[in-house]
Scaffold this active site. Structure first.
Site, short mmCIF file in Angstrom:
data_model
loop_
_atom_site.label_atom_id
_atom_site.label_comp_id
_atom_site.label_asym_id
_atom_site.label_seq_id
_atom_site.Cartn_x
_atom_site.Cartn_y
_atom_site.Cartn_z
N GLU A 139 7.13 -0.27 1.21
CA GLU A 139 6.33 0.17 0.07
C GLU A 139 5.71 1.54 0.37
O GLU A 139 4.97 1.69 1.34
CB GLU A 139 5.22 -0.83 -0.26
CG GLU A 139 4.51 -0.45 -1.54
CD GLU A 139 3.40 -1.42 -1.93
OE1 GLU A 139 3.25 -1.69 -3.12
OE2 GLU A 139 2.67 -1.90 -1.03
N CYS A 188 1.53 -1.42 -8.55
CA CYS A 188 2.34 -2.34 -7.73
C CYS A 188 3.64 -2.72 -8.44
O CYS A 188 4.57 -3.20 -7.80
CB CYS A 188 1.54 -3.56 -7.35
SG CYS A 188 0.79 -4.36 -8.77
N LYS A 222 -16.00 -7.13 -4.56
CA LYS A 222 -15.96 -5.89 -3.76
C LYS A 222 -14.85 -4.99 -4.27
O LYS A 222 -13.67 -5.32 -4.14
CB LYS A 222 -15.69 -6.19 -2.29
CG LYS A 222 -15.86 -4.94 -1.44
CD LYS A 222 -15.14 -5.01 -0.11
CE LYS A 222 -13.85 -4.24 -0.12
NZ LYS A 222 -13.98 -2.79 -0.33
N GLU A 255 -2.31 -11.04 -4.70
CA GLU A 255 -1.36 -10.17 -5.41
C GLU A 255 -1.18 -8.95 -4.52
O GLU A 255 -2.09 -8.15 -4.36
CB GLU A 255 -1.91 -9.82 -6.79
CG GLU A 255 -0.83 -9.42 -7.76
CD GLU A 255 -0.54 -7.93 -7.70
OE1 GLU A 255 0.47 -7.56 -7.05
OE2 GLU A 255 -1.29 -7.16 -8.27
O1 TXE Z 1 -5.16 -1.42 0.60
P1 TXE Z 1 -6.05 -2.55 1.14
P2 TXE Z 1 -5.11 0.12 1.07
C1 TXE Z 1 -0.60 -1.23 -0.90
C2 TXE Z 1 0.00 0.16 -0.87
C3 TXE Z 1 -0.97 0.92 -0.06
C4 TXE Z 1 -1.31 -0.11 0.97
C5 TXE Z 1 -2.61 0.09 1.66
O2 TXE Z 1 1.23 0.13 -0.22
O3 TXE Z 1 -0.41 2.06 0.51
O4 TXE Z 1 -1.38 -1.32 0.26
O5 TXE Z 1 -3.61 0.41 0.72
C6 TXE Z 1 -10.07 -4.48 0.96
N1 TXE Z 1 -10.58 -8.26 4.38
N2 TXE Z 1 -1.42 -1.47 -2.05
O6 TXE Z 1 -5.30 0.27 2.52
O7 TXE Z 1 -6.69 -2.16 2.41
C7 TXE Z 1 -10.19 -3.01 0.65
O8 TXE Z 1 -11.47 -2.53 0.98
C8 TXE Z 1 -10.82 -8.24 3.06
C9 TXE Z 1 -0.83 -2.27 -3.09
O9 TXE Z 1 -6.04 0.86 0.23
O10 TXE Z 1 -5.27 -3.80 1.06
C10 TXE Z 1 -9.90 -3.00 -0.83
O11 TXE Z 1 -11.04 -3.42 -1.57
N3 TXE Z 1 -10.64 -7.17 2.28
C11 TXE Z 1 -1.82 -2.71 -4.07
C12 TXE Z 1 -8.80 -4.06 -0.94
O12 TXE Z 1 -8.91 -4.85 0.23
C13 TXE Z 1 -10.17 -6.06 2.86
C14 TXE Z 1 -2.95 -1.86 -4.40
C15 TXE Z 1 -7.37 -3.49 -0.99
O13 TXE Z 1 -7.22 -2.57 0.06
C16 TXE Z 1 -9.88 -6.01 4.24
C17 TXE Z 1 -3.44 -1.13 -3.26
C18 TXE Z 1 -10.10 -7.18 5.00
N4 TXE Z 1 -9.86 -7.24 6.32
C19 TXE Z 1 -2.65 -0.95 -2.16
N5 TXE Z 1 -9.40 -4.79 4.53
C20 TXE Z 1 -1.35 -3.53 -5.23
N6 TXE Z 1 -0.75 -4.67 -4.97
O14 TXE Z 1 -1.59 -3.18 -6.37
C21 TXE Z 1 -9.39 -4.09 3.38
N7 TXE Z 1 -9.87 -4.84 2.37
#
Ligand code: TXE
Length: 482
Positions: free
Chosen positions: A385, A281, A172, A247
């Site tokens: 963050e 990140c 996904k 991660e």
């Molecule tokens: O990330 P999400 P978001 C951090 C960064 C950002 C914050 C939120 O601080 O501002 O996270 O970003 C899926 N069960 N990073 O909201 O939601 C979602 O659809 C399973 C750091 O965009 O964590 C997407 O495919 N999956 C980071 C993926 O998780 C779920 C990169 C990541 O989205 C879910 C991005 C659930 N309940 C954001 N809810 C890095 N480490 O590189 C959402 N997702």
């Protein structure tokens, strides 16, 4: 652009419900195309397909799977420009960056794991007349959930080792950046990868991602995303004893020691701070500088930051495009406001209404690279963050204080140390509570090395042998002569 569809059991299909969501170009705030808004039933179909394909795929030899990875790498490489264009359109990142980093690394991930596996041998151990053979088998069906900042780069980082080790996949991508995952599905389809080996389900995290994590037939989850989401993923997966690799976020420290050759390192520091609008990140978002060089540092750093060319992501000369969305821009700006409330001073950049990027659409998600100073190292702006083009500057009086400041946050993903003395840098690096530290460089990646974080930055390591271990189960067979 044609609507994106799910890829399940070798066919491109809509969500069962027929519902869609829009993916938006953040540079223009216009809809690019529709994407399936899938639900648990779509994940169920994808998982059934992956389960049905698992036995035959798992029975192929490593040599055959290496050949598949090489074919995929060749096919992606032939379309590297398409990948870069799609990624730039979906994320608002500069086309030059999308070519150099996203497209190139997506190809490299498949090629790297193919090459890495060629030299690989499972170990044997002999003792008191018995020989132990470590035998690897696939985990089975694995779920791969990826974010929006480096869409195909991070998806391919998981898909390549998962396929290599004989797993079948339900993936996904982020709902914000579905285009290159769709392109990967089209690529493996055109190459004739057996149906069900790679399945792609688009949609929102709480609907599709959650269903993947909950599905009992998905035996391993590799997730990259925010820490809050990672916590939910872990809580859901743990009672089922799924293999889990997380991660998560970071609030990485960039440490500048008093002997650092400022003129030589300034470009590297700007890169570490603002690559991909700070949405990596690994970006260093807290710069800790020895107090004896702080003023000179600040002056040189701001001058270099102000040289960055901002603007239209499609322009070849652009070095910084947008952040991922209007919503994310609002979140980043809320942190700039917080930084000011917490007593910080904006040295450059700032809120877009006060410091607009000239010549770009007014509703594009553009922000200037922003540097805040005068904040305590323990305030919210300096410890949470932000994941955008915002860095804070702090000074320290001694190396011990710098270590303390570097380790102050809940995160522990990466960091960097800048110094003329390599041994001093190495010694400092070992005192940092993080998974990765660079000395005098940043995002310098050897894909054989362990990648991952400590504390709230995640669990587990990926890369080289660590990815191969994650995507396999090991059976030790101990044989004694009769
Ligand atoms: O990330 P999400 P978001 C951090 C960064 C950002 C914050 C939120 O601080 O501002 O996270 O970003 C899926 N069960 N990073 O909201 O939601 C979602 O659809 C399973 C750091 O965009 O964590 C997407 O495919 N999956 C980071 C993926 O998780 C779920 C990169 C990541 O989205 C879910 C991005 C659930 N309940 C954001 N809810 C890095 N480490 O590189 C959402 N997702």
């Amino acid at each position: 652009m044609e609507p994106v569809r799910n890829y399940i059991n070798g066919a491109f299909v809509d969500a069962v419900s027929g519902q869609t969501l829009d993916t938006v170009n953040p540079a223009t705030n216009t809809v690019i195309t529709a994407v399936p808004r899938s639900q648990a039933v779509d994940v169920k179909h994808a998982t059934e397909a992956a389960k049905a394909a698992a036995t035959a795929w798992g029975a192929t030899t490593m040599v055959e799977r290496i050949a598949w990875l090489e074919r995929i790498a060749d096919a992606l490489e032939a379309e590297a420009e398409t990948i870069a264009q799609l990624e730039s359109l979906d994320t608002g990142k500069p086309i030059s960056l999308a070519r150099r980093v996203d497209a190139a690394r997506s190809v490299a991930n498949f090629r790297f794991f193919a090459d890495h596996a060629k030299g690989h041998q499972d170990p044997t151990f002999s003792d008191h007349g018995a020989v132990n053979h470590v035998h690897r088998s696939p985990v089975g069906v694995v779920g791969l959930i990826t974010p929006w900042n480096l869409p195909l780069y991070l998806l391919s980082w998981k898909v390549a080792p998962a396929l290599l080790m004989g797993n079948t996949i339900v993936a996904k991508p982020s709902e914000l950046t579905p285009l290159t995952a769709d392109f990967l599905a089209k690529t493996v389809h055109a190459l004739g990868l057996p149906a069900g080996v790679f399945n792609l389900v688009h949609g929102y995290g709480p609907e599709v991602g959650q269903a993947i994590v909950e599905h009992p037939d998905i035996r391993g989850i590799s997730f990259t995303g925010g820490t809050a989401t990672g916590r939910l993923v872990a809580a859901t997966a743990a009672p089922m004893f799924k293999k889990l690799s997380l991660e998560l976020g970071g609030k990485n420290a960039t440490v500048v020691l008093d002997d650092a050759p400022l003129d030589d390192i300034m470009e590297g520091l700007v890169r570490a701070s603002f690559t991909n609008s700070g949405q990596v990140c690994l970006c260093g978002s807290r710069i800790l500088v020895d107090e004896t060089i702080y003023d000179t540092f600040a002056e040189k750093f701001i001058a270099k930051v102000e040289e960055l060319r901002l603007g239209d992501p499609q322009d070849e000369a652009t070095q910084m495009g947008t952040v991922i969305s209007q919503d994310h821009k609002a979140k980043v700006e809320s942190y700039i406001r917080l930084g000011i409330e917490e007593g910080g001073t904006v040295l450059t950049g700032g809120l877009s209404e006060l410091a607009p990027v000239p010549g770009v659409p007014s509703d594009g998600a553009f922000l200037r690279p922003t540097v805040l100073a005068g904040l305590s190292a323990s305030c919210r702006t300096a410890t949470e963050e932000i994941f955008g083009p915002v860095v804070t500057l702090h000074s320290f009086a001694s190396e011990d204080e710098a270590v303390e400041m570097a380790n102050l946050t809940e995160y522990g993903l990466a960091g960097s140390v800048w110094t003329a003395d390599i041994e001093r840098g190495h010694a400092f690096a070992k005192r940092m509570e993080t998974g990765i530290v660079w000395v005098n460089t940043w995002l310098n990646r050897d894909l054989r090395t362990p990648f991952g974080g400590v504390k709230q930055s995640g669990v587990g390591r990926e890369g080289g042998d660590w990815s191969m271990a994650f995507f396999s189960e090991m059976t030790n067979v101990c044989i004694q002569q009769p």
